[in-house]
Design an enzyme around this catalytic site. Structure first.
Site, short mmCIF file in Angstrom:
data_model
loop_
_atom_site.label_atom_id
_atom_site.label_comp_id
_atom_site.label_asym_id
_atom_site.label_seq_id
_atom_site.Cartn_x
_atom_site.Cartn_y
_atom_site.Cartn_z
N LYS A 44 0.78 -1.23 0.00
CA LYS A 44 0.00 0.00 0.00
C LYS A 44 0.81 1.29 0.00
CE LYS A 44 -3.30 -1.03 -0.66
NZ LYS A 44 -3.53 -1.67 -2.02
N HIS A 99 7.19 -7.40 -2.22
CA HIS A 99 7.07 -6.74 -0.91
C HIS A 99 8.05 -7.37 0.08
CE1 HIS A 99 3.48 -4.62 -2.09
NE2 HIS A 99 2.64 -5.63 -2.01
N SER A 129 -4.97 2.61 3.97
CA SER A 129 -5.10 1.99 2.65
C SER A 129 -5.14 0.46 2.78
CB SER A 129 -3.92 2.43 1.78
OG SER A 129 -4.02 1.90 0.49
P1 A3P Z 1 -5.19 4.60 -1.29
O1 A3P Z 1 -5.81 3.33 -0.83
O2 A3P Z 1 -4.79 5.49 -0.14
O3 A3P Z 1 -5.99 5.33 -2.31
P2 A3P Z 1 -0.10 -0.36 -3.67
O4 A3P Z 1 0.01 -0.28 -5.15
O5 A3P Z 1 1.24 -0.43 -2.98
O6 A3P Z 1 -1.04 -1.43 -3.24
O7 A3P Z 1 -0.68 1.03 -3.15
C1 A3P Z 1 -2.01 1.39 -3.42
C2 A3P Z 1 -2.20 2.84 -3.02
O8 A3P Z 1 -1.52 3.69 -3.96
C3 A3P Z 1 -3.67 3.23 -3.02
O9 A3P Z 1 -3.80 4.22 -2.00
C4 A3P Z 1 -3.79 3.81 -4.42
O10 A3P Z 1 -4.90 4.64 -4.61
C5 A3P Z 1 -2.49 4.59 -4.50
N1 A3P Z 1 -2.12 4.96 -5.89
C6 A3P Z 1 -1.99 4.14 -6.95
N2 A3P Z 1 -1.72 4.85 -8.05
C7 A3P Z 1 -1.68 6.15 -7.69
C8 A3P Z 1 -1.45 7.38 -8.38
N3 A3P Z 1 -1.24 7.42 -9.68
N4 A3P Z 1 -1.48 8.53 -7.67
C9 A3P Z 1 -1.70 8.51 -6.35
N5 A3P Z 1 -1.94 7.38 -5.63
C10 A3P Z 1 -1.93 6.21 -6.29
#
Ligand code: A3P
Length: 287
Positions: A44, A99, A129
């Site tokens: 996340k 991860h 998240s």
């Molecule tokens: P949120 O749940 O706070 O919206 P991961 O890819 O490590 O699982 O992380 C997911 C998080 O990164 C989510 O956060 C997602 O919305 C955010 N995320 C993914 N792409 C993004 C982007 N282009 N800009 C901002 N946040 C992004």
């Protein structure tokens, strides 16, 4: 936490894709190529965002690959059986995602010229998240209530282990290996600058228009529309789209609308204890 989760060297991993054998293989036998680029995160923290950025950088800003090939095929999760096969068959330079905490990272990396990009994020936003993600991602198991998940996160009783251990383990390598540290917050604040720094680290020369294309195609809005990265192609028994949205909010500071005052205080207490040795260097500590 999911009841059938995998345990490897004291850390739990989601069931289904990971196995003790695949994790052990990744650590002990995975063949690292000198031009491999690893996208490493604690869950996340912006993993999928970084995959989009890196895929675009490798293609000089051209979005065709991002728009037509699933992210898991562009930057496979090599710790899983399926991802390992994809990784073996990818031409160089490969993008690889995981991860893994530092102590489980492929041993071959440490004697290679491969590069790691490690993205970190305000742990309070990671927690929020992670909680929402666990509701929709079936193998991660129902987080029950926010209060319950909050306590588990602080205790490191979540999949992939403790955020604090993950971050401190990787940060201890700073300056020793070819690892580029970048934060979600920096990317939100200055995406152009972040992309330029990444290009520099990767030895890629992108002109201004190409960097603009990276920014546009890796924007939250563009990613939400792109089925190759917005998780909607995953089966319902993996990602239940009725229970949430993978690209949920994409903002900094969402923890403020989730934490109670008491939770914020207990988080700070644990944070200060665990992060003492690294304190004061992260963007979320400056506010
Ligand atoms: P949120 O749940 O706070 O919206 P991961 O890819 O490590 O699982 O992380 C997911 C998080 O990164 C989510 O956060 C997602 O919305 C955010 N995320 C993914 N792409 C993004 C982007 N282009 N800009 C901002 N946040 C992004």
């Amino acid at each position: 936490m999911a009841s059938r989760c995998i345990e490897y060297k004291g850390i739990t991993f989601p069931p289904g894709y990971n196995s003790v054998e695949s994790l052990c293989f990744a650590e002990e036998k995975f063949q690292v190529r000198d031009d491999d680029i690893f996208n490493v995160t604690y869950p996340k923290s912006g993993t999928v965002w970084m995959t989009e950025i890196l895929s675009l950088i490798l293609n000089g800003g051209n979005p065709t690959w991002n728009q037509n090939v699933l992210n898991s095929l562009r930057a496979p999760w090599f710790t899983t059986c399926l991802g390992l096969e994809t990784a073996h068959n990818l031409p160089s330079p490969r993008l690889l995602t995981c991860h893994l905490p530092i102590q489980m990272f492929p041993k071959a990396f440490f004697s290679s010229k491969a590069k790691v990009i490690y993205t970190l994020r305000d742990p309070r936003d990671v927690l929020v998240s992670y909680y929402h993600f666990s509701k929709m991602c079936v193998p991660f198991g129902d987080p029950l209530s926010f209060d319950h998940f909050f306590v588990n996160f602080l205790n490191g009783n979540v999949l992939f282990g403790s955020w604090f251990d993950h971050i401190t383990g990787w940060m201890e390598q700073k300056g020793k290996l070819s690892i580029f540290f970048i934060s979600y917050e920096e990317m939100k604040q200055d995406l152009r600058g972040s992309v330029e720094h990444l290009c520099h680290f990767l030895g890629k020369n992108l002109d201004k228009a190409a960097v603009t294309s990276v920014m546009e195609n890796a924007s939250f809005e563009a990613m939400r529309k792109n089925n190759m990265c917005n998780s909607t192609m995953l089966p319902k028994d993996v990602m239940d789209q009725e229970k949430g949205t993978f690209l949920r909010k994409g903002i900094c500071g969402d923890w403020k609308s989730h934490f109670t005052v008491a939770q914020s205080e207990s988080f700070d207490k644990v944070y200060q204890e665990k992060m003492q040795s690294l304190g004061g260097i992260f963007p979320w500590e400056q506010v």
